[in-house]
Write a protein that holds these residues in place. Structure first.
Motif, PDB file in Angstrom:
ATOM      1  N   GLU A  86       0.834  -1.212   0.000  1.00 38.92           N
ATOM      2  CA  GLU A  86       0.000   0.000   0.000  1.00 38.92           C
ATOM      3  C   GLU A  86       0.864   1.255   0.000  1.00 38.92           C
ATOM      4  O   GLU A  86       0.582   2.215  -0.726  1.00 38.92           O
ATOM      5  CB  GLU A  86      -0.926   0.007   1.215  1.00 38.92           C
ATOM      6  CG  GLU A  86      -2.043  -1.017   1.165  1.00 38.92           C
ATOM      7  CD  GLU A  86      -2.819  -1.095   2.479  1.00 38.92           C
ATOM      8  OE1 GLU A  86      -2.740  -0.145   3.291  1.00 38.92           O
ATOM      9  OE2 GLU A  86      -3.510  -2.108   2.683  1.00 38.92           O
ATOM     10  N   ALA A  89       2.460   1.725  -3.407  1.00 36.41           N
ATOM     11  CA  ALA A  89       1.484   2.248  -4.370  1.00 36.41           C
ATOM     12  C   ALA A  89       1.258   3.741  -4.153  1.00 36.41           C
ATOM     13  O   ALA A  89       1.155   4.514  -5.118  1.00 36.41           O
ATOM     14  CB  ALA A  89       0.164   1.478  -4.252  1.00 36.41           C
ATOM     15  N   ALA A  90       1.203   4.160  -2.900  1.00 41.06           N
ATOM     16  CA  ALA A  90       1.028   5.588  -2.602  1.00 41.06           C
ATOM     17  C   ALA A  90       2.228   6.391  -3.094  1.00 41.06           C
ATOM     18  O   ALA A  90       2.075   7.486  -3.654  1.00 41.06           O
ATOM     19  CB  ALA A  90       0.816   5.803  -1.102  1.00 41.06           C
ATOM     20  N   ASP A  92       4.199   5.531  -5.565  1.00 48.23           N
ATOM     21  CA  ASP A  92       4.111   5.538  -7.029  1.00 48.23           C
ATOM     22  C   ASP A  92       3.130   6.605  -7.515  1.00 48.23           C
ATOM     23  O   ASP A  92       3.396   7.302  -8.497  1.00 48.23           O
ATOM     24  CB  ASP A  92       3.714   4.162  -7.559  1.00 48.23           C
ATOM     25  CG  ASP A  92       4.834   3.137  -7.417  1.00 48.23           C
ATOM     26  OD1 ASP A  92       6.007   3.533  -7.239  1.00 48.23           O
ATOM     27  OD2 ASP A  92       4.519   1.924  -7.466  1.00 48.23           O
ATOM     28  N   ARG A  93       1.987   6.744  -6.807  1.00 44.66           N
ATOM     29  CA  ARG A  93       1.021   7.784  -7.187  1.00 44.66           C
ATOM     30  C   ARG A  93       1.632   9.174  -6.996  1.00 44.66           C
ATOM     31  O   ARG A  93       1.474  10.052  -7.850  1.00 44.66           O
ATOM     32  CB  ARG A  93      -0.262   7.652  -6.367  1.00 44.66           C
ATOM     33  CG  ARG A  93      -1.156   6.488  -6.796  1.00 44.66           C
ATOM     34  CD  ARG A  93      -2.518   6.529  -6.112  1.00 44.66           C
ATOM     35  NE  ARG A  93      -2.439   6.461  -4.659  1.00 44.66           N
ATOM     36  CZ  ARG A  93      -2.348   5.330  -3.948  1.00 44.66           C
ATOM     37  NH1 ARG A  93      -2.349   4.163  -4.569  1.00 44.66           N
ATOM     38  NH2 ARG A  93      -2.294   5.363  -2.633  1.00 44.66           N
ATOM     39  N   LYS A  94       2.331   9.388  -5.893  1.00 43.73           N
ATOM     40  CA  LYS A  94       2.953  10.692  -5.645  1.00 43.73           C
ATOM     41  C   LYS A  94       4.013  10.989  -6.701  1.00 43.73           C
ATOM     42  O   LYS A  94       4.108  12.130  -7.182  1.00 43.73           O
ATOM     43  CB  LYS A  94       3.596  10.723  -4.251  1.00 43.73           C
ATOM     44  CG  LYS A  94       2.590  10.822  -3.133  1.00 43.73           C
ATOM     45  CD  LYS A  94       3.291  10.803  -1.784  1.00 43.73           C
ATOM     46  CE  LYS A  94       2.274  10.703  -0.662  1.00 43.73           C
ATOM     47  NZ  LYS A  94       2.921  10.586   0.663  1.00 43.73           N
ATOM     48  N   ALA A  96       4.108   9.865  -9.771  1.00 49.10           N
ATOM     49  CA  ALA A  96       3.408  10.174 -11.023  1.00 49.10           C
ATOM     50  C   ALA A  96       2.859  11.600 -10.980  1.00 49.10           C
ATOM     51  O   ALA A  96       2.960  12.341 -11.974  1.00 49.10           O
ATOM     52  CB  ALA A  96       2.284   9.165 -11.267  1.00 49.10           C
ATOM     53  N   ASP A  97       2.305  11.988  -9.834  1.00 52.63           N
ATOM     54  CA  ASP A  97       1.802  13.352  -9.683  1.00 52.63           C
ATOM     55  C   ASP A  97       2.930  14.367  -9.834  1.00 52.63           C
ATOM     56  O   ASP A  97       2.779  15.390 -10.492  1.00 52.63           O
ATOM     57  CB  ASP A  97       1.141  13.541  -8.311  1.00 52.63           C
ATOM     58  CG  ASP A  97      -0.177  12.791  -8.173  1.00 52.63           C
ATOM     59  OD1 ASP A  97      -0.728  12.347  -9.206  1.00 52.63           O
ATOM     60  OD2 ASP A  97      -0.640  12.647  -7.028  1.00 52.63           O
ATOM     61  N   ARG A 100       3.915  14.715 -13.469  1.00 50.57           N
ATOM     62  CA  ARG A 100       2.946  15.552 -14.186  1.00 50.57           C
ATOM     63  C   ARG A 100       3.182  17.027 -13.866  1.00 50.57           C
ATOM     64  O   ARG A 100       3.152  17.882 -14.750  1.00 50.57           O
ATOM     65  CB  ARG A 100       1.514  15.158 -13.847  1.00 50.57           C
ATOM     66  CG  ARG A 100       1.008  13.947 -14.604  1.00 50.57           C
ATOM     67  CD  ARG A 100      -0.501  13.766 -14.480  1.00 50.57           C
ATOM     68  NE  ARG A 100      -0.922  13.429 -13.136  1.00 50.57           N
ATOM     69  CZ  ARG A 100      -0.882  12.204 -12.605  1.00 50.57           C
ATOM     70  NH1 ARG A 100      -0.434  11.198 -13.333  1.00 50.57           N
ATOM     71  NH2 ARG A 100      -1.296  11.981 -11.387  1.00 50.57           N
ATOM     72  N   ARG A 138      -5.099  18.820  -6.598  1.00 47.09           N
ATOM     73  CA  ARG A 138      -5.545  18.023  -5.457  1.00 47.09           C
ATOM     74  C   ARG A 138      -5.469  18.853  -4.200  1.00 47.09           C
ATOM     75  O   ARG A 138      -4.744  19.838  -4.150  1.00 47.09           O
ATOM     76  CB  ARG A 138      -4.656  16.792  -5.316  1.00 47.09           C
ATOM     77  CG  ARG A 138      -4.782  15.877  -6.518  1.00 47.09           C
ATOM     78  CD  ARG A 138      -4.304  14.525  -6.204  1.00 47.09           C
ATOM     79  NE  ARG A 138      -4.506  13.699  -7.395  1.00 47.09           N
ATOM     80  CZ  ARG A 138      -3.943  12.554  -7.571  1.00 47.09           C
ATOM     81  NH1 ARG A 138      -3.169  12.047  -6.665  1.00 47.09           N
ATOM     82  NH2 ARG A 138      -4.173  11.864  -8.670  1.00 47.09           N
TER      83      ARG A 138
END
Length: 143
Positions: A86, A89-90, A92-94, A96-97, A100, A138
């Motif tokens: 978990e 994954a968090a 990885d999301r950060k 990716a953000d 961007r 966000r």
């Protein structure tokens, strides 16, 4: 051993040890007649575990969950690997953000350079006025 000694041996502050006891990560310490908490070698092992888990960015609630499972006689490795997955994954999301956001900043910076070379004037700042609008914002200002 006293809270100060246990904290020192575990590389923690006495305040942290008291917090962990209050939050149920440590069993309630026995006390001397004068009210001083007394911790055992087993408590010290738990404190070392908590410190290591915190170094892996696990929350106190997550650590308590793992400790409760262990105290209940259950195997905890599956739960720990699930928590680590978990957290990965968090992250990885950060990431990716952030990628961007970096692309948006580069695009805005390049647009500003182009506008400046062309002699364009901006009401306030061309960098912001012509930033890509397809950026999802966000809470907390992150993309």
């Amino acid at each position: 051993m006293t809270v100060g000694r246990a904290a020192a041996l575990a590389g923690l502050s006495p305040k942290a040890v008291r917090l962990y006891e209050r939050r149920g990560l440590l069993p309630t310490a026995e006390r001397t007649e004068s009210g001083y908490r007394l911790f055992t070698a087993d408590d010290l092992d738990v404190l070392h575990f908590i410190r290591q888990a915190k170094a892996l960015d696990l929350t106190l609630d997550e650590i308590k969950d793992v400790l409760d499972l262990q105290r209940g006689g259950e195997q905890t490795c599956a739960r720990v690997t699930g928590l680590l997955d978990e957290h990965l994954a968090a992250i990885d999301r950060k990431l990716a953000d952030l990628r961007r956001l970096r692309r948006a900043l580069l695009t805005a910076r390049r647009a500003a350079d182009t506008a400046q070379r062309e002699g364009c004037e901006a009401v306030v700042c061309r960098i912001i006025e012509h930033a890509p609008t397809d950026i999802e914002t966000r809470p907390g200002g992150y993309i």
